[in-house]
Design an enzyme around this catalytic site. Structure first.
Site, PDB file in Angstrom:
ATOM      1  N   HIS A 158      22.723 -38.899 -20.780  1.00 31.99           N
ATOM      2  CA  HIS A 158      21.765 -39.394 -21.789  1.00 31.99           C
ATOM      3  C   HIS A 158      21.578 -38.399 -22.921  1.00 31.99           C
ATOM      4  O   HIS A 158      20.575 -38.450 -23.632  1.00 31.99           O
ATOM      5  CB  HIS A 158      20.425 -39.694 -21.102  1.00 31.99           C
ATOM      6  CG  HIS A 158      20.537 -40.751 -20.057  1.00 31.99           C
ATOM      7  ND1 HIS A 158      20.606 -42.088 -20.339  1.00 31.99           N
ATOM      8  CD2 HIS A 158      20.675 -40.650 -18.718  1.00 31.99           C
ATOM      9  CE1 HIS A 158      20.747 -42.777 -19.210  1.00 31.99           C
ATOM     10  NE2 HIS A 158      20.791 -41.926 -18.213  1.00 31.99           N
TER      11      HIS A 158
ATOM     12  N   GLU B 227      14.253 -23.151 -11.876  1.00 29.64           N
ATOM     13  CA  GLU B 227      13.972 -21.728 -11.628  1.00 29.64           C
ATOM     14  C   GLU B 227      15.215 -20.895 -11.912  1.00 29.64           C
ATOM     15  O   GLU B 227      15.114 -19.826 -12.521  1.00 29.64           O
ATOM     16  CB  GLU B 227      13.484 -21.525 -10.196  1.00 29.64           C
ATOM     17  CG  GLU B 227      13.195 -20.089  -9.812  1.00 29.64           C
ATOM     18  CD  GLU B 227      12.184 -19.394 -10.733  1.00 29.64           C
ATOM     19  OE1 GLU B 227      11.493 -20.078 -11.531  1.00 29.64           O
ATOM     20  OE2 GLU B 227      12.114 -18.149 -10.677  1.00 29.64           O
TER      21      GLU B 227
ATOM     22  N   TRP C 144      -3.302  -2.087  -1.523  1.00 31.33           N
ATOM     23  CA  TRP C 144      -3.033  -3.357  -2.218  1.00 31.33           C
ATOM     24  C   TRP C 144      -3.638  -4.409  -1.308  1.00 31.33           C
ATOM     25  O   TRP C 144      -3.141  -4.641  -0.200  1.00 31.33           O
ATOM     26  CB  TRP C 144      -1.532  -3.562  -2.383  1.00 31.33           C
ATOM     27  CG  TRP C 144      -1.140  -4.939  -2.791  1.00 31.33           C
ATOM     28  CD1 TRP C 144      -0.873  -5.993  -1.962  1.00 31.33           C
ATOM     29  CD2 TRP C 144      -1.005  -5.448  -4.126  1.00 31.33           C
ATOM     30  NE1 TRP C 144      -0.572  -7.107  -2.698  1.00 31.33           N
ATOM     31  CE2 TRP C 144      -0.639  -6.814  -4.022  1.00 31.33           C
ATOM     32  CE3 TRP C 144      -1.136  -4.888  -5.380  1.00 31.33           C
ATOM     33  CZ2 TRP C 144      -0.417  -7.605  -5.146  1.00 31.33           C
ATOM     34  CZ3 TRP C 144      -0.922  -5.695  -6.490  1.00 31.33           C
ATOM     35  CH2 TRP C 144      -0.567  -7.031  -6.374  1.00 31.33           C
TER      36      TRP C 144
ATOM     37  N   CYS D 116       0.835  -1.208   0.000  1.00 29.16           N
ATOM     38  CA  CYS D 116       0.000   0.000   0.000  1.00 29.16           C
ATOM     39  C   CYS D 116       0.863   1.248   0.000  1.00 29.16           C
ATOM     40  O   CYS D 116       2.051   1.217   0.278  1.00 29.16           O
ATOM     41  CB  CYS D 116      -0.883   0.004   1.245  1.00 29.16           C
ATOM     42  SG  CYS D 116      -1.742  -1.551   1.485  1.00 29.16           S
TER      43      CYS D 116
ATOM     44  N   LYS E  80      15.198 -17.835 -14.710  1.00 32.71           N
ATOM     45  CA  LYS E  80      15.597 -16.470 -14.347  1.00 32.71           C
ATOM     46  C   LYS E  80      16.644 -15.951 -15.319  1.00 32.71           C
ATOM     47  O   LYS E  80      16.565 -14.835 -15.811  1.00 32.71           O
ATOM     48  CB  LYS E  80      16.154 -16.445 -12.916  1.00 32.71           C
ATOM     49  CG  LYS E  80      15.123 -16.538 -11.845  1.00 32.71           C
ATOM     50  CD  LYS E  80      14.423 -15.223 -11.582  1.00 32.71           C
ATOM     51  CE  LYS E  80      13.036 -15.026 -12.088  1.00 32.71           C
ATOM     52  NZ  LYS E  80      12.063 -15.968 -12.283  1.00 32.71           N
TER      53      LYS E  80
ATOM     54  N   GLU F 160      15.208 -15.546 -19.083  1.00 34.14           N
ATOM     55  CA  GLU F 160      14.119 -14.586 -19.344  1.00 34.14           C
ATOM     56  C   GLU F 160      14.607 -13.141 -19.235  1.00 34.14           C
ATOM     57  O   GLU F 160      14.023 -12.252 -19.851  1.00 34.14           O
ATOM     58  CB  GLU F 160      12.923 -14.830 -18.447  1.00 34.14           C
ATOM     59  CG  GLU F 160      13.077 -14.506 -16.991  1.00 34.14           C
ATOM     60  CD  GLU F 160      11.745 -14.691 -16.240  1.00 34.14           C
ATOM     61  OE1 GLU F 160      10.674 -14.430 -16.809  1.00 34.14           O
ATOM     62  OE2 GLU F 160      11.801 -15.108 -15.084  1.00 34.14           O
TER      63      GLU F 160
ATOM     64  N   LYS G 261       3.990  -9.399 -17.525  1.00 35.08           N
ATOM     65  CA  LYS G 261       3.965  -9.790 -16.113  1.00 35.08           C
ATOM     66  C   LYS G 261       2.868 -10.819 -15.854  1.00 35.08           C
ATOM     67  O   LYS G 261       2.995 -11.684 -15.015  1.00 35.08           O
ATOM     68  CB  LYS G 261       3.736  -8.559 -15.223  1.00 35.08           C
ATOM     69  CG  LYS G 261       3.778  -8.862 -13.729  1.00 35.08           C
ATOM     70  CD  LYS G 261       5.100  -9.482 -13.307  1.00 35.08           C
ATOM     71  CE  LYS G 261       5.103  -9.922 -11.861  1.00 35.08           C
ATOM     72  NZ  LYS G 261       6.269 -10.751 -11.511  1.00 35.08           N
TER      73      LYS G 261
ATOM     74  N   ARG H 123       3.439   1.287  -6.914  1.00 34.47           N
ATOM     75  CA  ARG H 123       3.495   0.225  -5.908  1.00 34.47           C
ATOM     76  C   ARG H 123       2.390  -0.796  -6.096  1.00 34.47           C
ATOM     77  O   ARG H 123       2.361  -1.836  -5.450  1.00 34.47           O
ATOM     78  CB  ARG H 123       3.398   0.833  -4.504  1.00 34.47           C
ATOM     79  CG  ARG H 123       4.537   1.742  -4.125  1.00 34.47           C
ATOM     80  CD  ARG H 123       4.200   2.605  -2.914  1.00 34.47           C
ATOM     81  NE  ARG H 123       4.079   1.840  -1.707  1.00 34.47           N
ATOM     82  CZ  ARG H 123       5.070   1.623  -0.838  1.00 34.47           C
ATOM     83  NH1 ARG H 123       6.267   2.102  -1.111  1.00 34.47           N
ATOM     84  NH2 ARG H 123       4.887   0.936   0.268  1.00 34.47           N
TER      85      ARG H 123
ATOM     86  N   ASN I  59      -0.149   0.367   6.088  1.00 33.82           N
ATOM     87  CA  ASN I  59       0.562  -0.501   5.152  1.00 33.82           C
ATOM     88  C   ASN I  59       1.216  -1.580   5.997  1.00 33.82           C
ATOM     89  O   ASN I  59       1.868  -1.288   6.985  1.00 33.82           O
ATOM     90  CB  ASN I  59       1.620   0.306   4.378  1.00 33.82           C
ATOM     91  CG  ASN I  59       2.402  -0.582   3.409  1.00 33.82           C
ATOM     92  OD1 ASN I  59       1.906  -1.644   3.017  1.00 33.82           O
ATOM     93  ND2 ASN I  59       3.594  -0.172   3.046  1.00 33.82           N
ATOM     94  N   GLY I  60       1.028  -2.865   5.598  1.00 29.82           N
ATOM     95  CA  GLY I  60       1.631  -3.960   6.373  1.00 29.82           C
ATOM     96  C   GLY I  60       0.579  -4.990   6.735  1.00 29.82           C
ATOM     97  O   GLY I  60      -0.524  -4.992   6.184  1.00 29.82           O
TER      98      GLY I  60
END
Ligand code: AGP
Length: 608
Positions: A504, A481, A75, A2, A485, A488, A603, A27, A101-102
């Site tokens: 193999h 992963e 948010w 937020c 990263k 991309e 995104k 944000r 916020n939190g």
């Protein structure tokens, strides 16, 4: 997360609040609101959707006269995006207004306490609890009410508060969630981030944990949680606005990597109470958990890689069979689903088309569905039977980091919950697992401190053509992963391979100097993977190994070693991925790529 703005001074507050909130839009948010004291009462105006809706509603603030106020972009974490849940929140008498916020981790306990005292709630938020708690403790002295409330609240909070009976002041409080104070010419401001105040001043104070700021239009006074006055030195901001939006970090991706310790805390701590895993949103009693015969995890991209890790963790701890599918495959392969299966859809955005389609496929077949989602109120969150949020806050960079780390935490908690319900782990083992989980934020923080060493290593590979990532078991999932990263955001070809599969086929690609990142965190597989590393080295590969502190054996085989702190073998992904994120980030930066917005990527992939 937020955005908070507050103002007190000579100018009309509402336009200043709206302008400040507009500088915090990056944000991420889903609703907004402002509260302004007009000389008689505190007026609040809220609106879901973009900030411009609120600006139009208030004629750019003209309909809300007054020189003191607070504002917020929300948010959603607790409670879907709506006017009722939007901030600011009042106490019942509308004499106190709060923005937050939190995450107040013990908000349910406090809400119960306040309801027993006769307080009535209108929203689902943890923030409304703060408004009523302040009301409970307010006997005429705002500072006393605030410090008492701080002693009761657990979790992370940045608060902006105004009191009708003290209209000559604005209060700011901080614990974990950031909050700054701007000392302007025509008045003083509070904000959750620097961009909101730069138009008015570059002289700011950074409020530290458990400190309170009291602003009048001329002065700013600081106190500690015991109500003692403290002195603070101002900082002059020399950032430009664009840099300031990233909190001083060069890219959102780097900022979000450094938010991972807090993200892990926010996702973990509210779900560990008195040594027990508490996942209210799961909506399943132990008996129902025991009745689950098979789990299907379905996702895309990094969320899929988190799901592959979850397979090892669930099967290892809870001995429940797990299948993991790419959503784009699951929806077309006519999956075999049984009535007592559970389908888990993992998605940061909650809008990925293939994952949403997979969810609908599972629901159409009458199977119970659970979403592990970051965006509150998103399609997958709304349509799944149950949803477990990851509380990572908005993730701006296309390449996920903090949301991925939060997905891992959600899975670990679920697996421990299942294991306890199925009695496949003892209470002592569960307690040990939870202790290891609670060490992760600090261990991630420590690994992030390694960035210079990793940046130096990464700069040697910005011209690389092929990079391979290998591992066994969970280390293979980590390799997936790490490979994604790198490719991309740096556009370097990369593949993740099960280390046992190299002979193999893939090993034919190894040439002199080919970089291979070997992830070696599973102790029972050390020797196997080390022998793979030797095979790679003998064919000319340069082997970067990511392994547990103490596994010195590996230095005989690997060319470069990064150690991660000791943790439970099921949780090593949360640590090993940190140096791999940093490596990819610095290769991308070294190549001059658009780190936050890589070519061809979005995104959220809301189309097939
Ligand atoms: C990861 O860095 C990518 N941005 C991408 O693979 C992403 O994880 C995938 O598109 C899934 O997105 P979701 O989690 O929002 O469903």
């Amino acid at each position: 997360m937020c955005g908070i703005v507050g103002y007190i001074g000579e100018a009309q507050a509402a336009p200043v609040l709206l302008d400040g909130l507009s500088k915090l839009e990056y944000r991420g948010y889903d609703s907004a609101g402002i509260a302004v004291y007009d000389g008689e009462s505190i007026h609040v105006q809220k609106a879901t959707g973009r900030l411009k809706v609120l600006s139009e509603l208030t004629h750019d603030g003209a309909t809300m006269p007054g020189v003191v106020g607070i504002g917020h972009t929300r948010w959603a974490t607790h409670g879907a995006p709506s006017n009722v849940n939007a901030h600011p929140h009042y106490n019942q008498a509308e004499t106190i207004a709060v923005v937050h916020n939190g995450i107040i981790e013990n908000y349910l306990k406090l809400r119960k306490y306040l309801e027993e005292k006769g307080y009535q709630f209108i929203s689902e938020t943890d923030t409304e609890v703060v408004a009523h708690l302040l009301d409970r403790y307010y006997k005429g002295d705002p500072l006393e009410a605030i410090t008492k409330a701080m002693h009761r609240m657990e979790g992370s909070y940045a608060l902006g508060i105004i009191f009708k009976e003290h209209p000559e002041q604005v209060y700011a409080v901080r614990k974990d969630s950031p909050m700054i104070v701007g000392n302007g010419r025509d008045g003083n401001l509070i904000a959750s981030d620097v961009p909101a105040v730069l138009k008015y001043t570059r002289k700011v104070y950074f409020i530290q944990n458990e400190e309170i700021a009291v602003l009048t239009k001329e002065n700013i006074t600081f106190y500690n949680v015991d109500g003692d006055e403290i002195s603070k030195e101002p900082t002059t901001i020399d950032w430009d606005v664009n840099a300031a939006e990233k909190g001083g970090y060069e890219h959102f991706m780097l900022k979000e990597m450094y938010e991972q310790p807090q993200t892990v805390k926010d996702t973990l701590n509210p779900r560990i109470r008195d040594g027990e895993v508490v996942i209210e949103e799961l909506g399943m009693e132990d008996e129902e958990i025991r009745a689950v015969n098979r789990i299907h995890i379905v996702a895309c991209g990094s969320a899929y890689h988190a799901g592959v890790t979850a397979k090892y963790v669930f099967e290892g701890l809870a001995r429940v069979p797990v299948e993991v599918d790419l959503a784009s495959e699951f929806r077309y392969r006519n999956p075999i689903l049984q009535p007592d299966d559970l389908v888990i859809i993992i998605s940061q955005s909650g809008e990925t088309a293939d994952s949403l389609a997979a969810l609908r496929e599972a629901k159409m077949r009458g199977v119970k569905t659970l979403g592990i989602v970051n965006v509150v109120g998103s399609s997958i969150a709304r349509e799944a039977d149950q949803v477990m949020y990851t509380w990572a806050g908005p993730e701006i960079a296309v390449a996920t980091t903090k949301a991925y780390s939060a997905q891992l935490i959600a899975e670990y908690l679920l697996a421990i919950k299942f294991a306890q319900a199925k009695h496949t782990v003892s209470d002592q083992e569960a307690a040990s697992l939870l202790r290891d989980l609670q060490k992760l934020p600090e261990q991630i923080e420590m690994l992030l401190g390694n960035k210079e060493r990793i940046q130096h290593f990464a700069n040697r590979y910005i011209a690389a053509k092929d990079v391979f990532f290998v591992g066994r078991g969970i280390d293979y999932a980590i390799s997936m992963e790490g490979s994604l990263k790198l490719k991309e955001i740096s556009y370097i070809h990369s593949e993740a391979y099960a280390a046992g599969e190299l002979k193999h086929g893939t090993i034919s690609l190894i040439e002199e100097g080919t970089l291979v990142a070997a992830v070696v965190t599973q102790e029972e597989l050390y020797k196997k993977t080390i022998s793979n590393i030797v095979e790679l080295g003998s064919r000319g590969a340069f082997v970067l190994a990511v392994t547990n502190t103490g596994n010195r054996e590996i230095e005989k085989a690997a060319d470069y070693v990064i150690y991660i702190p000791q943790t439970n073998r099921y949780f090593t992904n949360s640590l090993a991925i940190i140096p791999l994120q940093l490596f990819s980030y610095y290769v991308s930066v070294g190549k001059g790529c658009d780190v936050d917005k890589p070519r061809n990527l979005a995104k959220s992939v809301t189309v097939e």
